[in-house]
Design an enzyme around this catalytic site. Structure first.
Site, PDB file in Angstrom:
ATOM      1  N   CYS A  34     -10.678  50.520  76.521  1.00 44.67           N
ATOM      2  CA  CYS A  34     -11.659  50.036  77.504  1.00 44.67           C
ATOM      3  C   CYS A  34     -13.005  49.754  76.824  1.00 44.67           C
ATOM      4  O   CYS A  34     -13.549  50.615  76.131  1.00 44.67           O
ATOM      5  CB  CYS A  34     -11.832  51.058  78.634  1.00 44.67           C
ATOM      6  N   GLN A  91      -2.195  56.121  83.321  1.00 43.46           N
ATOM      7  CA  GLN A  91      -3.129  56.025  82.204  1.00 43.46           C
ATOM      8  C   GLN A  91      -4.330  56.930  82.430  1.00 43.46           C
ATOM      9  O   GLN A  91      -4.989  56.853  83.465  1.00 43.46           O
ATOM     10  CB  GLN A  91      -3.620  54.592  82.011  1.00 43.46           C
ATOM     11  N   ARG A 115      -4.055  39.563  82.563  1.00 43.87           N
ATOM     12  CA  ARG A 115      -4.659  38.482  83.373  1.00 43.87           C
ATOM     13  C   ARG A 115      -3.668  37.381  83.717  1.00 43.87           C
ATOM     14  O   ARG A 115      -3.801  36.729  84.753  1.00 43.87           O
ATOM     15  CB  ARG A 115      -5.881  37.915  82.635  1.00 43.87           C
ATOM     16  N   PRO A 127      -2.266  47.866  82.648  1.00 42.86           N
ATOM     17  CA  PRO A 127      -3.197  48.518  83.578  1.00 42.86           C
ATOM     18  C   PRO A 127      -4.420  47.629  83.752  1.00 42.86           C
ATOM     19  O   PRO A 127      -4.950  47.102  82.770  1.00 42.86           O
ATOM     20  CB  PRO A 127      -3.578  49.812  82.837  1.00 42.86           C
ATOM     21  N   MET A 128      -4.849  47.453  84.988  1.00 40.91           N
ATOM     22  CA  MET A 128      -6.085  46.708  85.247  1.00 40.91           C
ATOM     23  C   MET A 128      -6.830  47.383  86.391  1.00 40.91           C
ATOM     24  O   MET A 128      -6.417  47.282  87.558  1.00 40.91           O
ATOM     25  CB  MET A 128      -5.770  45.249  85.633  1.00 40.91           C
ATOM     26  N   LYS A 137      -2.960  53.114  74.152  1.00 43.80           N
ATOM     27  CA  LYS A 137      -3.306  51.679  74.219  1.00 43.80           C
ATOM     28  C   LYS A 137      -4.615  51.463  73.473  1.00 43.80           C
ATOM     29  O   LYS A 137      -5.639  52.058  73.818  1.00 43.80           O
ATOM     30  CB  LYS A 137      -3.428  51.252  75.688  1.00 43.80           C
ATOM     31  N   ASN A 187      -0.190  42.818  73.256  1.00 41.96           N
ATOM     32  CA  ASN A 187      -0.943  42.468  74.461  1.00 41.96           C
ATOM     33  C   ASN A 187      -2.111  41.555  74.086  1.00 41.96           C
ATOM     34  O   ASN A 187      -2.704  41.718  73.027  1.00 41.96           O
ATOM     35  CB  ASN A 187      -1.450  43.770  75.116  1.00 41.96           C
ATOM     36  N   GLY A 188      -2.375  40.601  74.971  1.00 42.93           N
ATOM     37  CA  GLY A 188      -3.524  39.717  74.784  1.00 42.93           C
ATOM     38  C   GLY A 188      -3.161  38.258  74.918  1.00 42.93           C
ATOM     39  O   GLY A 188      -2.333  37.740  74.168  1.00 42.93           O
ATOM     40  N   ASP A 189      -3.741  37.599  75.931  1.00 44.64           N
ATOM     41  CA  ASP A 189      -3.613  36.152  76.110  1.00 44.64           C
ATOM     42  C   ASP A 189      -2.187  35.677  76.340  1.00 44.64           C
ATOM     43  O   ASP A 189      -1.809  34.600  75.856  1.00 44.64           O
ATOM     44  CB  ASP A 189      -4.207  35.402  74.905  1.00 44.64           C
TER      45      ASP A 189
HETATM   46  C1  LIG Z   1      -9.916  43.439  85.541  1.00 40.62           C
HETATM   47  C2  LIG Z   1      -9.334  44.150  84.345  1.00 40.62           C
HETATM   48  C3  LIG Z   1      -9.199  45.522  84.377  1.00 40.62           C
HETATM   49  C4  LIG Z   1      -8.667  46.215  83.273  1.00 40.62           C
HETATM   50  N1  LIG Z   1      -8.485  47.566  83.351  1.00 40.62           N
HETATM   51  C5  LIG Z   1      -7.877  48.221  82.324  1.00 40.62           C
HETATM   52  C6  LIG Z   1      -7.550  49.601  82.428  1.00 40.62           C
HETATM   53  O1  LIG Z   1      -7.779  50.263  83.446  1.00 40.62           O
HETATM   54  N2  LIG Z   1      -6.959  50.185  81.350  1.00 40.62           N
HETATM   55  C7  LIG Z   1      -6.670  49.480  80.203  1.00 40.62           C
HETATM   56  O2  LIG Z   1      -6.128  50.047  79.257  1.00 40.62           O
HETATM   57  N3  LIG Z   1      -6.938  48.176  80.103  1.00 40.62           N
HETATM   58  C8  LIG Z   1      -7.516  47.539  81.133  1.00 40.62           C
HETATM   59  N4  LIG Z   1      -7.733  46.193  81.039  1.00 40.62           N
HETATM   60  C9  LIG Z   1      -7.305  45.466  79.830  1.00 40.62           C
HETATM   61  C10 LIG Z   1      -5.906  44.881  80.020  1.00 40.62           C
HETATM   62  O3  LIG Z   1      -4.941  45.893  80.229  1.00 40.62           O
HETATM   63  C11 LIG Z   1      -5.499  44.049  78.795  1.00 40.62           C
HETATM   64  O4  LIG Z   1      -5.484  44.868  77.668  1.00 40.62           O
HETATM   65  C12 LIG Z   1      -6.443  42.886  78.528  1.00 40.62           C
HETATM   66  O5  LIG Z   1      -6.809  42.225  79.726  1.00 40.62           O
HETATM   67  C13 LIG Z   1      -5.800  41.864  77.575  1.00 40.62           C
HETATM   68  O6  LIG Z   1      -4.623  41.352  78.116  1.00 40.62           O
HETATM   69  P1  LIG Z   1      -4.567  39.884  78.794  1.00 40.62           P
HETATM   70  O7  LIG Z   1      -5.086  38.930  77.762  1.00 40.62           O
HETATM   71  O8  LIG Z   1      -3.112  39.705  79.136  1.00 40.62           O
HETATM   72  O9  LIG Z   1      -5.471  39.909  79.984  1.00 40.62           O
HETATM   73  C14 LIG Z   1      -8.280  45.497  82.117  1.00 40.62           C
HETATM   74  C15 LIG Z   1      -8.427  44.114  82.093  1.00 40.62           C
HETATM   75  C16 LIG Z   1      -8.931  43.434  83.191  1.00 40.62           C
HETATM   76  C17 LIG Z   1      -9.059  41.934  83.133  1.00 40.62           C
END
Ligand SMILES: Cc1cc2nc3c(=O)[nH]c(=O)nc-3n(C[C@H](O)[C@H](O)[C@H](O)COP(=O)(O)O)c2cc1C
Length: 338
Positions: A119, A80, A244, A19-20, A158, A219-221
């Site tokens: 969050c 979510q 991302r 989710p983003m 999460k 999850n992460g990076d």
């Molecule tokens: C622009 C943006 C918006 C996000 N919105 C949410 C969200 O609505 N809910 C959530 O659980 N995580 C949210 N996240 C976190 C991501 O789901 C994820 O946990 C975090 O970016 C780490 O993963 P990555 O390293 O693959 O980016 C958001 C991250 C970004 C960058």
């Protein structure tokens, strides 16, 4: 690797789109699904706002409900919820399960209710929501229990590594959520205080995996298939969730599927990349209207251009582009096409 099970659903590669908020809308989810993501999650939806929307007069336009819309092509998709009060979380989960709420538009039922406990944003944590729940395991467990008792859908949670370096409680916390009824835990290997600073710590994910029996999604990076391979190896996680790494690069999912299947992966040509970007923008305009669609599509266009020669000049030109045709002219010029 073994397939990931979420309720009765099986994901052969265990590949989830994260989710983003403000990024992973229907258009983006659709593109990621087509590229190989097996499961998507909505942008975070405020439980309280969804409930209040139901109590408002019919003439008041709905703003929250559309975040939970589900089209056939992007399913399976979890919704979510974020919130800090069990009553609102329960009520919102029931609305989402039944689909009986103002403004509901869905071609498929939600795959699960996911609860946001990660969050880091001040506005959210100052209401005891998001990652603030990791500092209050009793409240967090009560929310999971309330939602679990109210719906038949799987309930997933999460979380992050913890609140800060001195309170990395993810393993114990995950155990509490499991005992409260959670069907799956996703762990982002950073603390709240880290926000998105380098680096996400796979060791926390491994520790959560050892602590619980329910499936754990790491999850992460994750920016490459190699990152996914390493996370699986270092954590024994049951699935991976990408955020991302998919921005401007939904193709990453195809690369991971190719790795899993031992087939060669051919990255998109520049033309294919730009055509995907333009399809993305056009789909956003179709769904959100020209004004909002173009405004929100701009950042995605920049992400698609990353790494292409001349991208910084295109960045400037895109800020002035006012139509899909102008987007196309800028992006095609970037790759030497008319
Ligand atoms: C622009 C943006 C918006 C996000 N919105 C949410 C969200 O609505 N809910 C959530 O659980 N995580 C949210 N996240 C976190 C991501 O789901 C994820 O946990 C975090 O970016 C780490 O993963 P990555 O390293 O693959 O980016 C958001 C991250 C970004 C960058």
């Amino acid at each position: 690797m073994a397939p990931l099970k979420i309720g009765a659903r099986t994901l052969p590669h265990g590949l989830l789109l994260a989710p983003m908020a403000g990024v992973s809308d229907a258009s983006f989810r659709l593109l990621c699904r087509r590229a190989g993501a097996e499961y998507t999650v909505s942008e975070m939806v405020s439980a309280k706002a969804l409930c209040f929307e139901q109590r408002a007069r019919a003439s008041v336009p709905v703003r929250t409900a559309p975040l939970a819309d589900i089209s056939k092509e992007e399913a399976p998709m979890a919704i979510q919820l974020f919130g800090s009060e069990s009553d609102f979380m329960r009520e919102a989960a029931i609305l989402l399960e039944t689909g009986e709420y103002r403004g509901a538009k869905r071609e498929a039922a939600p795959a699960a209710i996911d609860i946001n406990m990660g969050c880091p944003v001040h506005k959210v944590v100052s209401n005891n929501e998001g990652s603030a729940l990791m500092r209050d395991p009793d409240r967090a467990a009560a929310i999971v229990r309330a939602v679990k008792d109210a719906v038949k859908l799987p309930v997933t949670v999460k979380i992050r590594a913890g609140w800060d370096e001195s309170s990395k409680n993810a393993p114990e916390f995950a155990k509490r959520m499991e005992a409260a009824g959670a069907d799956l835990i996703t762990v982002h290997g950073r603390t709240r205080q880290q926000f998105y600073a380098p680096f996400s710590d796979n060791r926390v994910i491994a520790a959560v995996k050892r602590a619980v029996k329910i499936p754990v999604v790491g999850n992460g990076d994750l920016f490459s298939a190699e990152d996914v391979r390493r996370m699986r190896e270092e954590t024994a996680c049951d699935g991976v969730m990408i955020a991302r790494g998919a921005m401007g690069n939904p193709f990453l999912f195809s690369e991971i599927v190719a790795m899993d299947e031992g087939t060669p992966y051919t990255p998109p040509t520049d033309k294919e990349r730009i055509d995907t970007a333009l399809f993305h923008a056009a789909d956003m305009v179709k769904r959100k209207g020209e004004r909002t669609g173009l405004a929100e599509a701009r950042k995605h266009m920049l992400w698609y251009c990353k790494g292409l020669r001349g991208a910084s000049a295109a960045r400037e030109a895109l800020t002035h582009a006012r139509s899909l045709d102008e987007f196309r002219a800028v992006l095609y010029a970037l790759i030497g096409m008319k």
